[in-house]
Design an enzyme around this catalytic site. Structure first.
Site, short mmCIF file in Angstrom:
data_model
loop_
_atom_site.label_atom_id
_atom_site.label_comp_id
_atom_site.label_asym_id
_atom_site.label_seq_id
_atom_site.Cartn_x
_atom_site.Cartn_y
_atom_site.Cartn_z
N ASP A 311 2.92 2.06 5.83
CA ASP A 311 2.99 0.85 6.32
C ASP A 311 1.42 1.48 7.63
O ASP A 311 1.14 2.53 7.42
CB ASP A 311 3.87 0.77 7.95
CG ASP A 311 3.82 -0.68 8.93
OD1 ASP A 311 3.00 -1.45 7.80
OD2 ASP A 311 4.28 -0.34 9.69
N ASP A 587 -1.38 -6.91 7.56
CA ASP A 587 -2.19 -7.31 8.12
C ASP A 587 -3.01 -8.24 7.34
O ASP A 587 -3.24 -7.41 5.97
CB ASP A 587 -3.18 -6.32 9.31
CG ASP A 587 -2.56 -5.48 9.73
OD1 ASP A 587 -1.20 -6.68 10.89
OD2 ASP A 587 -2.94 -4.57 10.86
N ARG A 698 -1.14 -7.98 3.07
CA ARG A 698 -0.41 -9.05 3.53
C ARG A 698 0.80 -9.52 2.64
O ARG A 698 1.37 -10.52 2.46
CB ARG A 698 -1.62 -10.80 3.42
CG ARG A 698 -2.78 -10.58 3.73
CD ARG A 698 -2.36 -10.86 5.66
NE ARG A 698 -2.47 -12.55 5.60
CZ ARG A 698 -3.10 -12.97 5.99
NH1 ARG A 698 -4.30 -13.74 6.16
NH2 ARG A 698 -2.71 -14.16 6.40
#
Length: 1069
Positions: A311, A587, A698
């Site tokens: 992540d 993000d 995303r």
């Protein structure tokens, strides 16, 4: 627990085998050993393993219980009452307070904040925003969408209280629906051991069949001569005797599959898990958080990782933005600090300055205080062009609540340089400009979205001057500048390249003065477009494009999204260890790309960074078919094979293809959805495996898990997933190894993980030190364990040819009993817990030492065959050299020494000395424990032997200890034979290793032969960049409509900085 645990344990073939052996030993005609010799060890093994598994389960249950027993206030009969999370039901109305975890998926009813805003930290991914519902109140239906829902997994921030209606609870929440299924994880060595044990069974059956056939032949040819003093039992024919001999040899040769194998493996794993827990170099004192091995069965797989899935936010970064540098009217501000430079700008002249803000270039303060008009316009723009909400509890104590950390950093920078954003209403913005209060009329907010990549505000000053202020991505703003800005644009571009080279997130600032007549006409058209029922967004976009042109360039900002300490160095080390790191983040693309450059995942020297962002399956296919490999076939090369127990598992492996150069790929979530479909997944995998780095932007939590599963399925490589938030749980569960970072985003990731710690940088030590050592130790243990037991057992096989294949044991019963439990158990455990080929410092200096684990070089089917051959050779030497040495040999007094007991003592002494020397050869790192166990075990053997073979013990218990072979060890030729036997067993091993080191040295051989290198300090090198980082805002749509809304409630100030927020507007009938 118990039935399931026993089922899992008996899935291990060795345990099932010993259960079968126990049944055999209950048959008197077959067994020469008592049933309890197998029953007791089997019970001990099952009990120890069950106790360890129970401990793991209890720890997880405690964590789950802690979550389920959290209390929350529930509205019951008009009163707020405390209830446990487990008792909350759909339809309950609950009250949450600041810093509390969101209990369930809630419909937000009201909050303490303006516009019923709530601020949450770490909503699970924004792609979980698919929520549609209808609320019916008094016969009136109201539509519900995701903006009105709080998801479980969030934490309430900077909000005194809120009320919510429970929509989904427990396993029905979106978080739990995205968590994925918990699977029982086994290491690749576990799977290999099952296959090898199956092969050993086949080998054992073959040996027993050979010996039983030989017994039948011997009985037919020679057996009749012995029936006079060894009569057969009534009814036992030669064929039946051969059949019973088969099962007797199954018992005699059972040490080929030692019962203590699995329990020893569990003890080793447990010990190495404690080393992780106790490692002070992985302890984070700031949060009082030690590293924790939450699962004790996966340690050695930490030394075999090939792919890491990480992540971004909270894992690689701190999610804290700082204003570092800027360019104003062609001049760059913000110094590159040296190692000893710590002088920061003094903002004491500004009473409203934020004391936490740090800047190191004094010239910018001087420029602002001198009244430079461009600098004033620059910071005035930052103070006006945003959607930040302020709070001021006391005079001068301002706290900003920003939609994204970027905006908060920019507004705080303007505040410290004298342009303080003080308050806002739907119609105005109040700013303190160099100590003077100025109230601007807010004419319009031209909000940010992913297509515009910019934001503008139109304000009118107290003097009646109307100005448009705009900030956005450089490529977007440059297209809309007045031609007169061309020279300034070139200078600013150089500064932007420099900032991007430092991994900073950049924005370009511009403004435009507007004529009042034009503005009046534009506002009319804007109002018409805003209220249009059809084509509203298209009409507004046309108006925005019309007014946002011919702007004047002011400069650029550079914001740093602070990485966690040591992230670039850790990633560099892991890359040197040939570990591929993929970043899977929710993000936006630009943010992830910037972080990629900051932490060395992306590098300027790469040949190309590909972007896959197509919105159709065909478009994704075309973008994936990159010709990074000119000679590549049209279709990916897939090798099909069989693996697993009984070769029932079908495997497909996508082959790696050679690539000319280094490449990286960024792929968006909507494109990834197409790429993960069955007809495209192999093309996706082939392309991404040609890249050094892959960044998926995303993506949903479920997509993260799908990417991990794709690699697991087609690459047959060990994977590790690391994250810190609830949206990482599915990925952590899907990977072979799941690592949770116990940081700012709650404990959901940690609770689902196999290992946890507080900082990403500790991953380097976990893998390169603990993982590599654990893998090395486990492989050495297995090699030595099989070697010593195979050698022990094969001697029985050779002896069968000299005892009429009668299932007679070659050693005395006490040696058989103590060989695995006393004489050889502790030395191999010491080796498996303390051995190191190099220390931790050298492991960091030579990360390439990690490669053998990825390639399974230390223990594999090939290594198993090699040690089997070595064991066979050693057993031949250990049987025939002592046999030849005492055959037809007499003592000095003329007595014969070639009796059974003397030979047994001779052979077992040679065996124990040889396997002990082999242990010494395999030990790289000697400790006091190793010495104690090795020499102590040999001393114990001789002490026990001399005691049991002594005349005193014979006098006391003549029937239990009828040994007369002790005199054998008094003979010089026996000791010379022991030396000869040891040399014949060990010298070929030493010679082979020496020749291999000269001809084909391994990476370990090369490193061990080196002198310790002198560590050199690396100077930070500025990366020269030809790219600029993108728009640094949050990836969600802005809140311009909200802050200009006429539905603004009482102006309750907001609390403090948070990451993201959700809102709900009052429902209109």
């Amino acid at each position: 627990f118990l039935p399931l645990n026993l089922f899992e344990q008996f899935r291990r073939l060795a345990n099932a085998y010993f259960l079968f052996l126990l049944i055999l030993q209950m048959i008197p005609q077959v067994s020469s050993l008592s049933w309890f010799t197998t029953a007791v060890p089997l019970a001990i093994v099952l009990s120890i393993t069950a106790a360890k598994d129970a401990s793991d389960d209890i720890n997880r249950h405690k964590c789950d219980k802690q979550v389920n027993n959290r209390e929350v206030e529930v509205l019951i009969d008009g009163e707020l009452k405390k209830e446990k999370w487990m008792d909350v039901q759909v339809g309950d109305i609950i009250k949450l307070e600041n810093n509390e975890f969101v209990t369930a998926d809630l419909l937000l009813l009201s909050s303490s904040e303006p516009l019923n805003l709530v601020y949450v930290e770490t909503p699970p991914n924004n792609c979980l925003d698919k929520f549609k519902g209808t609320l019916t109140v008094n016969g009136q239906a109201y539509s519900l969408d995701n903006d009105r829902v709080l998801l479980r997994g969030c934490t309430l921030r900077n909000t005194e209280w809120c009320f919510g209606l429970v929509l989904f609870g427990g396993p029905d929440t979106k978080l739990m629906q995205n968590c994925g299924k918990t699977v029982f994880k086994r290491t690749s060595i576990d799977h290999l051991m099952n296959i090898l044990v199956l092969a050993i069974f086949g080998f054992l059956a073959t040996m027993c069949a050979i010996l039983s056939i030989c017994n039948a032949i011997w009985e037919a040819n020679e057996g009749s001569a012995f029936t006079m003093f060894l009569p057969r039992e009534p009814g036992v024919s030669g064929s039946l005797s051969s059949f019973l001999t088969f099962w007797s040899y199954v018992i005699v040769l059972n040490t080929v599959v030692p019962i203590s194998l699995y329990v020893s493996v569990e003890i080793i794993r447990l010990g190495n898990s404690f080393f992780i827990d106790w490692d002070r170099k992985m302890y984070y004192p700031k949060n009082n958080t030690p590293a924790q091995a939450r699962t004790t069965t996966l340690n050695e797989e930490l030394g075999q990782i090939k792919y890491i899935f990480s992540d971004k936010t909270g894992t690689l970064t701190q999610n804290i933005m700082t204003f570092n540098k800027c360019s104003i009217n062609g001049k760059a501000y913000g110094k590159q600090l040296g190692p000893n430079e710590k002088i920061k700008v003094d903002f004491s002249w500004n009473q409203l300055a934020d004391s936490k803000f740090i800047f190191h270039d004094h010239s910018l303060v001087e420029t602002v205080r001198e009244g430079n008009p461009e600098a004033h316009a620059f910071f005035r723009l930052l103070a006006l062009c945003h959607t930040v909400m302020p709070e001021e509890k006391k005079e001068g104590e301002l706290i900003y609540q920003a939609q994204s950390p970027d905006e908060g950093a920019l507004v705080t920078a303007a505040r410290n340089f004298g342009f303080v954003f003080r308050s806002r209403t739907p119609e105005s913005i109040t700013v303190i400009e160099m100590g003077r209060k100025v109230v601007y009329e807010l004419v319009a907010v031209l909000d940010f979205n992913n297509i515009r990549k910019r934001m503008s505000v139109i304000v009118r000053s107290p003097k009646g001057k109307t100005t448009l202020y705009c900030k956005g991505a450089d490529t977007i703003i440059y297209e809309r500048l007045h031609p007169s800005c061309s020279n300034l644009m070139k200078v600013t571009t150089d500064h932007l390249n420099m900032y991007a080279g430092d991994g900073l997130r950049t924005l370009v600032l511009a403004f435009k003065n507007l004529e009042e007549n034009y503005m009046e006409e534009w506002r009319k058209r804007h109002n018409e477009a805003s209220t249009a029922m059809e084509g509203r967004e298209e009409r507004l976009e046309e108006l925005y494009e019309e007014i946002e042109k011919d702007m004047t360039l002011l400069g650029a900002t550079a914001v740093e999204d602070k990485l966690q300490d040591g992230v670039p160095q850790t990633i560099e080390q892991l890359a040197k260890a040939d570990i591929k790191i993929w970043v899977l983040t929710g993000d936006k693309q630009e943010t992830a790309e910037n972080i990629g450059y900051s932490c060395n995942i992306l590098r300027e020297e790469m040949n190309e960074v590909f972007i896959v962002a197509a919105n159709t399956a065909g478009g994704v296919r075309r973008e994936l078919q990159r010709k990074m490999c000119p000679d590549a076939a049209e279709e990916p090369s897939v090798i099909k094979a069989r693996a697993g127990l009984f070769w029932l598992k079908k495997t497909e492996t996508v082959q790696d293809e050679k690539v000319n150069g280094e490449y990286a790929m960024l792929i968006n979530g909507h494109s990834l959805a197409f790429a993960l479909e069955e007809d495209l997944e192999l093309e996706l995998l082939r392309t991404v495996c040609m890249c050094q780095t892959v960044i998926c932007c995303r993506v949903t939590p479920l997509q993260k898990a799908q990417v991990v599963q794709l690699v697991k399925k087609y690459k047959q490589a060990v994977t590790l997933a690391i994250g810190d938030g609830a949206n990482d749980v599915s990925m952590i569960k899907a990977a072979h190894i799941g690592v949770g970072i116990s940081g700012q985003e709650g404990m959901q990731a940690v609770l689902s993980s196999d290992f946890s710690f507080a900082q990403f940088r500790y991953l380097e030590r976990l893998l390169l030190v603990h993982g590599r050592w654990s893998y090395l130790r486990m492989c050495k243990f297995l090699r030595y364990f099989f070697y010593k037991n195979f050698t022990f057992t094969f001697v029985h096989f050779w002896y069968a040819f000299f005892c009429g294949f009668s299932a007679q044991t070659v050693y005395d019963e006490w040696f058989i009993t103590l060989y695995n439990t006393v004489y050889t158990s502790l030395p191999v455990l010491a080796l498996s817990l303390f051995d190191q080929d190099v220390n931790d410092r050298w492991s960091f200096q030579h990360p390439q030492l990690y490669a053998p684990g990825q390639q399974n070089l230390y223990f594999s089917k090939k290594a198993f065959v090699n040690l089997t051959v070595l064991s066979c050779y050693s057993s031949l030497v250990l049987f025939f050299v002592p046999w030849a040495a005492i055959h037809d040999t007499v003592r000095d007094d003329g007595k014969d020494i070639a009796d059974y007991q003397s030979f047994a003592l001779f052979a077992q002494t040679c065996l124990l000395i040889v396997v002990s020397i082999q242990m010494c050869l395999d030990t790289y790192h000697w400790t006091a424990v190793n010495n104690l166990f090795i020499w102590g075990s040999l001393a114990a053997y001789f002490a026990v032997t001399f005691t049991m073979y002594s005349n005193g013990i014979f006098v006391i218990l003549p029937s239990a200890f009828p040994f007369v072979g002790q005199n054998t060890l008094n003979l010089p030729n026996v000791w010379l034979t022991i030396v000869l036997t040891s040399l014949l067993c060990i010298l070929p091993v030493v010679a082979y290793r020496f020749i291999s080191m000269q001809i084909r040295p391994t990476i370990n051989d090369k490193v061990v032969q080196e002198l310790p290198p002198t560590p050199s300090l690396r100077r930070p090198v500025r990366r020269v960049s030809t790219r600029r980082s993108g728009y640094a805002f949050s990836h969600s749509k802005g809140y311009g409509d909200l802050v200009t809304s006429q539905r603004f409630l009482m102006m309750r100030p907001v609390k403090s900085q948070a990451m993201q927020f959700s809102h709900i507007a009052p429902t209109e009938s």
